[in-house]
Design a protein around this motif. Structure first.
Motif, PDB file in Angstrom:
ATOM      1  N   LYS A 169       1.271  18.048  14.241  1.00 24.68           N
ATOM      2  CA  LYS A 169      -0.115  18.907  14.819  1.00 24.68           C
ATOM      3  C   LYS A 169      -0.597  18.068  16.164  1.00 24.68           C
ATOM      4  CE  LYS A 169      -4.736  19.851  13.483  1.00 24.68           C
ATOM      5  NZ  LYS A 169      -5.368  18.889  14.284  1.00 24.68           N
ATOM      6  N   ASP A 170      -0.592  16.764  15.954  1.00 27.25           N
ATOM      7  CA  ASP A 170      -1.480  16.218  17.081  1.00 27.25           C
ATOM      8  C   ASP A 170      -0.486  15.463  17.925  1.00 27.25           C
ATOM      9  OD1 ASP A 170      -3.900  17.155  16.145  1.00 27.25           O
ATOM     10  OD2 ASP A 170      -4.061  15.433  14.975  1.00 27.25           O
ATOM     11  N   GLY A 171       0.679  14.888  17.599  1.00 26.04           N
ATOM     12  CA  GLY A 171       1.647  14.190  18.452  1.00 26.04           C
ATOM     13  C   GLY A 171       1.443  12.763  18.143  1.00 26.04           C
ATOM     14  N   VAL A 172       0.474  12.034  17.406  1.00 26.31           N
ATOM     15  CA  VAL A 172       0.100  10.899  17.387  1.00 26.31           C
ATOM     16  C   VAL A 172      -0.795  10.689  16.089  1.00 26.31           C
ATOM     17  CG1 VAL A 172      -2.225  11.286  18.362  1.00 26.31           C
ATOM     18  CG2 VAL A 172      -1.136   9.125  18.626  1.00 26.31           C
ATOM     19  N   THR A 173      -0.394   9.604  15.499  1.00 29.28           N
ATOM     20  CA  THR A 173      -1.336   8.904  14.244  1.00 29.28           C
ATOM     21  C   THR A 173      -1.402   7.467  14.379  1.00 29.28           C
ATOM     22  OG1 THR A 173      -1.710   9.474  11.817  1.00 29.28           O
ATOM     23  CG2 THR A 173       0.741   8.715  12.602  1.00 29.28           C
ATOM     24  N   GLY A 174      -1.924   6.822  13.338  1.00 30.75           N
ATOM     25  CA  GLY A 174      -1.957   5.356  13.369  1.00 30.75           C
ATOM     26  C   GLY A 174      -2.251   4.856  11.925  1.00 30.75           C
ATOM     27  N   LEU A 175      -2.303   3.690  11.797  1.00 30.53           N
ATOM     28  CA  LEU A 175      -2.480   2.961  10.787  1.00 30.53           C
ATOM     29  C   LEU A 175      -3.275   1.629  11.034  1.00 30.53           C
ATOM     30  CD1 LEU A 175      -2.137   2.590   7.677  1.00 30.53           C
ATOM     31  CD2 LEU A 175      -0.063   1.140   8.284  1.00 30.53           C
ATOM     32  N   LYS A 176      -4.535   1.605  10.529  1.00 32.20           N
ATOM     33  CA  LYS A 176      -5.483   0.413  10.657  1.00 32.20           C
ATOM     34  C   LYS A 176      -4.798  -0.868   9.764  1.00 32.20           C
ATOM     35  CE  LYS A 176      -8.728   0.680  12.852  1.00 32.20           C
ATOM     36  NZ  LYS A 176      -9.032   0.568  14.196  1.00 32.20           N
ATOM     37  N   GLY A 177      -5.055  -2.030  10.404  1.00 29.94           N
ATOM     38  CA  GLY A 177      -4.749  -3.387   9.700  1.00 29.94           C
ATOM     39  C   GLY A 177      -3.177  -3.515   9.196  1.00 29.94           C
ATOM     40  N   ALA A 178      -2.333  -3.027   9.685  1.00 31.92           N
ATOM     41  CA  ALA A 178      -1.151  -2.767   9.226  1.00 31.92           C
ATOM     42  C   ALA A 178      -0.446  -4.547   9.160  1.00 31.92           C
ATOM     43  CB  ALA A 178       0.058  -1.946  10.339  1.00 31.92           C
ATOM     44  N   GLN A 189       0.745  -1.213  -0.057  1.00 31.54           N
ATOM     45  CA  GLN A 189      -0.105  -0.100  -0.089  1.00 31.54           C
ATOM     46  C   GLN A 189       0.960   1.238   0.058  1.00 31.54           C
ATOM     47  OE1 GLN A 189      -3.319  -0.029   2.812  1.00 31.54           O
ATOM     48  NE2 GLN A 189      -3.084   2.186   3.046  1.00 31.54           N
ATOM     49  N   ALA A 190       0.508   2.362  -0.805  1.00 34.74           N
ATOM     50  CA  ALA A 190       1.146   3.488  -0.862  1.00 34.74           C
ATOM     51  C   ALA A 190       0.787   4.424   0.398  1.00 34.74           C
ATOM     52  CB  ALA A 190       0.968   4.489  -2.215  1.00 34.74           C
ATOM     53  N   HIS A 191       1.555   5.072   0.911  1.00 33.67           N
ATOM     54  CA  HIS A 191       1.292   5.886   1.940  1.00 33.67           C
ATOM     55  C   HIS A 191       1.939   7.494   1.870  1.00 33.67           C
ATOM     56  CE1 HIS A 191       0.238   2.379   4.322  1.00 33.67           C
ATOM     57  NE2 HIS A 191       1.405   1.959   4.074  1.00 33.67           N
ATOM     58  N   ASP A 192       1.125   8.199   2.084  1.00 32.78           N
ATOM     59  CA  ASP A 192       1.512   9.761   2.168  1.00 32.78           C
ATOM     60  C   ASP A 192       2.119  10.331   3.242  1.00 32.78           C
ATOM     61  OD1 ASP A 192       1.528  12.368   2.006  1.00 32.78           O
ATOM     62  OD2 ASP A 192      -0.394  12.690   1.231  1.00 32.78           O
ATOM     63  N   PHE A 193       3.746  10.012   3.459  1.00 29.56           N
ATOM     64  CA  PHE A 193       4.269  10.173   4.741  1.00 29.56           C
ATOM     65  C   PHE A 193       4.473  11.696   4.595  1.00 29.56           C
ATOM     66  CE2 PHE A 193       5.875   5.991   3.477  1.00 29.56           C
ATOM     67  CZ  PHE A 193       5.475   5.319   4.550  1.00 29.56           C
ATOM     68  N   GLU A 194       4.306  12.593   4.022  1.00 31.25           N
ATOM     69  CA  GLU A 194       4.130  13.795   4.028  1.00 31.25           C
ATOM     70  C   GLU A 194       2.977  14.250   5.022  1.00 31.25           C
ATOM     71  OE1 GLU A 194       5.133  17.861   4.533  1.00 31.25           O
ATOM     72  OE2 GLU A 194       6.452  16.265   4.088  1.00 31.25           O
ATOM     73  N   ALA A 195       1.897  13.694   4.878  1.00 28.30           N
ATOM     74  CA  ALA A 195       0.766  14.025   5.540  1.00 28.30           C
ATOM     75  C   ALA A 195       0.822  13.321   6.912  1.00 28.30           C
ATOM     76  CB  ALA A 195      -0.575  13.370   4.696  1.00 28.30           C
ATOM     77  N   VAL A 196       1.678  12.190   7.011  1.00 22.23           N
ATOM     78  CA  VAL A 196       1.670  11.336   8.298  1.00 22.23           C
ATOM     79  C   VAL A 196       2.467  12.452   9.048  1.00 22.23           C
ATOM     80  CG1 VAL A 196       2.807   9.672   9.567  1.00 22.23           C
ATOM     81  CG2 VAL A 196       1.198   9.124   7.431  1.00 22.23           C
ATOM     82  N   ARG A 197       3.680  12.946   8.443  1.00 24.56           N
ATOM     83  CA  ARG A 197       4.286  14.001   9.179  1.00 24.56           C
ATOM     84  C   ARG A 197       3.840  15.139   9.979  1.00 24.56           C
ATOM     85  NH1 ARG A 197       6.723  18.613   8.617  1.00 24.56           N
ATOM     86  NH2 ARG A 197       5.912  18.792   6.387  1.00 24.56           N
ATOM     87  N   ARG A 198       2.856  15.773   8.942  1.00 24.32           N
ATOM     88  CA  ARG A 198       2.000  16.805   9.236  1.00 24.32           C
ATOM     89  C   ARG A 198       0.981  16.454  10.729  1.00 24.32           C
ATOM     90  NH1 ARG A 198       1.377  17.649   3.612  1.00 24.32           N
ATOM     91  NH2 ARG A 198      -0.482  17.086   3.628  1.00 24.32           N
TER      92      ARG A 198
END
Length: 277
Positions: free
Chosen positions: A21-30, A8-17
């Protein structure tokens, strides 16, 4: 391969932002549920071994334990650290020379209480002055998280707070608790999900009202020079090192030894020992 998102392609620039901004993010079904079930078996075995010796596990509050382990204790270690999302997020936040410095797990059992709001270590100068994050914590739940199991609670955006007035630069005043509670988001990850966060983001484990444990794997990653490796004792045997892909070796900056020594936990957080009511 038990990763389900390999292609799966991921938008790591969006993840970085999002992390900035929030200090946390996640990926479902990794990962597949079968992979996570195996992870849970390895965590259970490691916990049993750690509790059989002095200082093998450290208390993080009533009925809540943390254990640091060597990579070889996890059959899926390479799957985890070489997952495209883990690699991509690490590079996006910490740069191409990021370093794996910690592997461990946290287990709140039945009766675990609310932790005080905290961060895992003081904010470094690079974050306070340059607004640059120098570490990440990846979390993988070993179970499907339900409301009564003491979900992880995080206050988004608080990773940028300097915290120089916090107790030990880690524990904000109780007078600030209402503000953190107004920001708080509870997380309900399911088997296969993975998250990435700044350990500076103010967070806490909540009261476990169930009769179940909620084991969560922790993978700590640093930017070069961040210094968190000093709090950990990661090592691998020579045979295991030689079996690793070069892409993993490049980020695993730890001693290569003839025989592993069981880890005595060094990263004790005294303010978590008693917990909250």
């Amino acid at each position: 391969m038990t990763a389900t998102q390999t292609d799966q392609a991921h938008d790591f620039e969006a993840v970085r932002r999002t992390i900035e901004k929030d200090g946390v993010t996640g990926l479902k079904g990794a990962f597949s549920r079968e992979w996570v079930a195996q992870l849970g078996e390895d965590v259970e075995a490691a916990f049993t071994e750690a509790r059989s010796r002095e200082n093998g596990a450290v208390g993080r509050g009533p009925n809540r334990w943390y254990v640091e382990i060597h990579p070889e204790a996890l059959r899926g270690f390479v799957d985890l650290v070489d997952h495209p999302w883990v690699r991509g997020v690490s590079e996006a936040i910490l740069g191409p020379d990021y370093e794996i410095v910690e592997v461990g797990f946290d287990i709140p059992f039945a009766g675990a209480m609310n932790q005080p709001w905290h961060r895992d270590f003081p904010s470094p100068q690079e974050t306070r002055q340059e607004r640059r994050l120098t570490s990440l914590a990846f979390n993988v739940t070993c179970v499907d998280t339900a409301e009564d199991m003491g979900p992880f609670e995080v206050a988004p955006g608080t990773h940028w707070e300097h915290g120089t007035d916090f107790e030990h630069e880690m524990f904000p005043s109780k007078s600030e608790y209402q503000r953190y509670e107004s920001l708080a988001v509870r997380k309900y990850p399911q088997m296969g999900d993975i998250s990435a966060r700044s350990a500076l983001t103010i967070h806490r484990g909540t009261k476990n009202n169930s009769q179940k444990s909620r084991p969560v794997l922790v993978l700590g990653v640093d930017a070069p020079g961040a210094g968190n490796a000093e709090h950990h004792d990661l090592a691998v045997t020579r045979d295991y090192w030689e079996s690793l892909p070069d892409r993993v070796k490049a980020h695993l900056k730890c001693p290569v030894v003839e025989e592993l020594t069981p880890i005595t936990q060094k990263h004790t957080i005294e303010g978590l020992v008693m917990g909250e009511a």
